[in-house]
Design a protein around this motif. Structure first.
Motif, PDB file in Angstrom:
ATOM      1  N   PRO A   1      -8.588   0.923   9.650  1.00 30.15           N
ATOM      2  CA  PRO A   1      -8.445   0.592  11.078  1.00 30.15           C
ATOM      3  C   PRO A   1      -9.783   0.672  11.797  1.00 30.15           C
ATOM      4  O   PRO A   1     -10.470   1.687  11.733  1.00 30.15           O
TER       5      PRO A   1
ATOM      6  N   PHE B   1      -4.927 -10.304   8.804  1.00 31.19           N
ATOM      7  CA  PHE B   1      -4.991  -8.991   8.161  1.00 31.19           C
ATOM      8  C   PHE B   1      -5.342  -9.165   6.698  1.00 31.19           C
ATOM      9  O   PHE B   1      -4.784 -10.036   6.006  1.00 31.19           O
TER      10      PHE B   1
ATOM     11  N   PHE C   1      -9.500  -4.703  13.650  1.00 32.32           N
ATOM     12  CA  PHE C   1      -8.100  -4.616  13.255  1.00 32.32           C
ATOM     13  C   PHE C   1      -7.200  -4.634  14.487  1.00 32.32           C
ATOM     14  O   PHE C   1      -6.210  -5.375  14.538  1.00 32.32           O
TER      15      PHE C   1
ATOM     16  N   SER D   1      -6.219  -5.220  -1.531  1.00 33.30           N
ATOM     17  CA  SER D   1      -6.342  -5.131  -0.076  1.00 33.30           C
ATOM     18  C   SER D   1      -6.590  -3.693   0.322  1.00 33.30           C
ATOM     19  O   SER D   1      -6.038  -2.756  -0.254  1.00 33.30           O
TER      20      SER D   1
ATOM     21  N   ASN E   1      -7.077  -7.993  16.024  1.00 35.74           N
ATOM     22  CA  ASN E   1      -6.204  -8.910  15.277  1.00 35.74           C
ATOM     23  C   ASN E   1      -4.731  -8.635  15.559  1.00 35.74           C
ATOM     24  O   ASN E   1      -3.923  -9.551  15.652  1.00 35.74           O
ATOM     25  N   VAL E   2      -4.377  -7.321  15.697  1.00 36.61           N
ATOM     26  CA  VAL E   2      -2.996  -6.982  16.040  1.00 36.61           C
ATOM     27  C   VAL E   2      -2.639  -7.558  17.405  1.00 36.61           C
ATOM     28  O   VAL E   2      -1.558  -8.120  17.614  1.00 36.61           O
TER      29      VAL E   2
ATOM     30  N   PHE F   1      -7.082  -0.985   3.742  1.00 36.91           N
ATOM     31  CA  PHE F   1      -6.789  -0.843   5.165  1.00 36.91           C
ATOM     32  C   PHE F   1      -7.769   0.149   5.766  1.00 36.91           C
ATOM     33  O   PHE F   1      -7.845   1.315   5.348  1.00 36.91           O
TER      34      PHE F   1
ATOM     35  N   TRP G   1      -4.695  -7.466   3.963  1.00 36.43           N
ATOM     36  CA  TRP G   1      -3.670  -7.261   2.942  1.00 36.43           C
ATOM     37  C   TRP G   1      -2.613  -8.375   2.890  1.00 36.43           C
ATOM     38  O   TRP G   1      -1.790  -8.394   1.993  1.00 36.43           O
ATOM     39  N   THR G   2      -2.596  -9.262   3.882  1.00 31.50           N
ATOM     40  CA  THR G   2      -1.652 -10.392   3.859  1.00 31.50           C
ATOM     41  C   THR G   2      -2.361 -11.738   3.769  1.00 31.50           C
ATOM     42  O   THR G   2      -1.731 -12.784   3.914  1.00 31.50           O
ATOM     43  N   GLN G   3      -3.677 -11.678   3.544  1.00 28.86           N
ATOM     44  CA  GLN G   3      -4.401 -12.951   3.456  1.00 28.86           C
ATOM     45  C   GLN G   3      -3.964 -13.782   2.251  1.00 28.86           C
ATOM     46  O   GLN G   3      -3.971 -15.007   2.292  1.00 28.86           O
TER      47      GLN G   3
END
Length: 547
Positions: A139, A230, A143, A135, A146-147, A137, A232-234
């Motif tokens: 920004p 996100f 991003f 993953s 999505n937040v 990151f 990194w948490t997919q």
């Protein structure tokens, strides 16, 4: 680090080419091309780069690396992913993602790595799996959007949770308000199985359990939804969604595959249902006598229908069994075998009774309502089943006799004999040789004719059944059609025999000639004796001549 170890391994193998290889494959020194697996414009971790050493088929090394890299990026950007699998072949092995081909590994790739074809395939599979879990990151506008979406989802959940709890409080109040209207408890005849108060408690408990289960399900759906926003948490989102979707997909796939078998089962059920209806129609027609079959009695219609019904259902069950889901699984077969063994061991006695019941039915020994005597049990048949027969005795006792026991004993049917000229009742008296037999016959016949429910024609008759040492046995035989009154007829017949013999001055006794009869009071009741009757003197005769 892994790339460094790979390069060191290739260098070491090239430097020691004279030594035998454990894999049996001699690697070649080649320049590797890295498959581009960047995500969101950021390069992948160098430990997870996929090294391509040669081309394959129409693809050059660079084209192949580009193709593999695009496949990996496509999989990383997708929302749902399945596990990577290896499809082994005779010449090449394929790394698959579901039904989609990710990479093909051949002998040239194995030689470049100094591994066997199977080992090289496993190595590339691990490399691709690590590339899929990387993953990055970066920004950017998407991003922050999505937040914002994640915060909005959390806010809506917290806001809706308040009204969610209010909704269920209204449900609880509604349940209590319908007490005695919708929820009246359960009663079995006069016994109250569940009262209204207990039923309300159970329903409220179920409603609370449903509230908690629904809340947990909503939370479970929200978490992967937020995680999927996100990169990194997919992976976590895909795992959580997989726990729900994979079983649903499996169930859906199995159900679609089961549809042809389900249609076959429905056709079998419909055919069997209408076949049994047709057999039931013929059973009714035969039982009522509207349809006459030569040699087939109406009372056979019901047991024959039940027998054919069992056979038809058993055949249909055998036809349906292989079409059921999991019918071929070892567990399903083991459980069915276990239950079959239990039935075979525990139902041996019951099965013998069933066979005996069928035999007795087709023997036509008796039917419900007949007066019968089975072994030492005499009474009326009240119920006749495949397992046992119930008889109501003359003392109103209900005796249940297993059919297997009945088959091993004799049966006397008094009702069947009555259908011809009537049942012959008989009883025996013993009279001494000093009484003329014609007088005895006359008294017995008159006693029988004086008895109620005894037929006058054919006339009662007497049989002398034996000539014993001290007396003669006389048997009176009289016909009657009142089978249900056998006991009272016998009782009245015995009374009349006593009266007739007393009126004729005949003593009913069986004298032994060693007894002294003279000088004793007669055994005839006083009411039948003359008024001037006196007991005779004891006579002694002296044969000596007088002096």
């Amino acid at each position: 680090m892994k790339v460094l170890l790979l390069l060191l391994s290739l260098w070491f193998q090239s430097g020691s080419s004279a030594q035998p290889q454990t894999t049996g494959v001699r690697p070649t020194q080649q320049t590797a091309t890295v498959a581009d697996t960047t995500v969101l414009g950021q390069p992948a971790d160098q430990d997870s780069l996929v090294m391509i050493f040669n081309g394959i088929g129409p693809y050059s090394r660079e084209a192949r690396a580009l193709r593999v890299g695009n496949k990996i990026k496509k999989l990383r950007e997708s929302t749902f992913t399945a596990e990577l699998t290896i499809k082994y072949g005779e010449v090449v092995n394929e790394i698959m993602h579901g039904e989609e081909l990710v990479m093909t590994v051949n002998d040239a790739d194995a030689k470049a790595l100094g591994l066997s074809l199977s080992g090289a395939t496993s190595f590339y599979k691990e490399q691709i799996e690590e590339a899929l879990t990387i993953s990055s990151f970066n920004p950017n506008n998407s991003f922050f959007i999505n937040v914002g979406i994640a915060l909005l989802i959390i806010g809506l959940f917290i806001f809706g949770l308040r009204y969610y709890n209010r909704l269920f409080r209204l449900v609880y109040m509604k349940i209590h308000a319908k007490k005695g209207i919708w929820f009246k408890g359960f009663k079995v005849k006069n016994y109250e199985l569940i009262s209204e108060d207990k039923l309300i408690v159970y329903i409220v408990f179920l409603a609370k359990a449903a509230r908690l289960a629904l809340l947990l399900f909503i939370v479970y759906l929200l978490l992967p939804t937020i995680f999927s926003l996100f990169p990194w948490t997919q992976g976590i989102a895909n795992t959580l969604f997989g726990y729900i979707l994979n079983p649903l997909k499996s169930i859906g796939s199995k159900f679609l595959n089961f549809i042809p078998n389900l249609l076959t089962i429905l056709v079998i059920i419909v055919v069997v249902r209408y076949l049994l209806k047709g057999l039931a129609f013929f059973r009714t027609e035969v039982a009522k006598g509207r349809l006459v079959l030569p040699g087939f009695y109406p009372e056979w219609s019901k047991p024959t229908y039940n027998l054919i019904k069992v056979i038809v259902i058993a055949i249909s069950f055998v036809a349906i069994w292989p079409l059921l889901p999991m019918s071929e699984s070892p567990i399903f077969k083991g459980v069915s075998t276990f239950f079959g063994l239990l039935v075979a061991l525990g139902g041996a006695g019951a099965f013998s009774n069933v066979i005996a019941g069928l035999v007795i039915t087709y023997m036509r020994s008796f039917k419900v309502g007949d007066r019968v005597k089975i072994a030492d049990v005499m009474g009326d048949v009240t119920e006749k089943t495949l397992l046992n027969t119930k008889i109501k005795t003359l003392k109103n006792e209900i005796i249940t006799i297993p059919n297997s026991q009945m088959l091993n004993s004799h049966t006397i049917n008094y009702t069947t004999a009555n259908e011809e000229e009537g049942l012959i009742l008989h009883t025996t008296v013993t009279i001494g040789y000093d009484v003329p037999w014609r007088d005895v016959h006359k008294c017995l016949v008159e006693a029988a004719l004086a008895t109620e429910h005894v037929k006058k024609l054919p006339k009662p008759f007497v049989l002398q059944t034996s000539l014993d040492d001290f007396y003669v046995s006389y048997q009176i035989n009289a016909r009657t059609r009142e089978i249900k009154k056998m006991s009272s007829i016998y009782s009245e017949l015995h009374q009349n025999i006593q009266d007739k013999f007393n009126e004729a001055g005949i003593e009913i006794l069986s004298p032994h000639y060693g007894a002294h009869r003279d000088g004793n009071q007669t055994t005839i009741p006083q009411s039948y004796l003359p008024e001037d009757y006196q007991a005779p003197w004891f006579r002694i005769q002296n044969d000596q001549p007088k002096k």
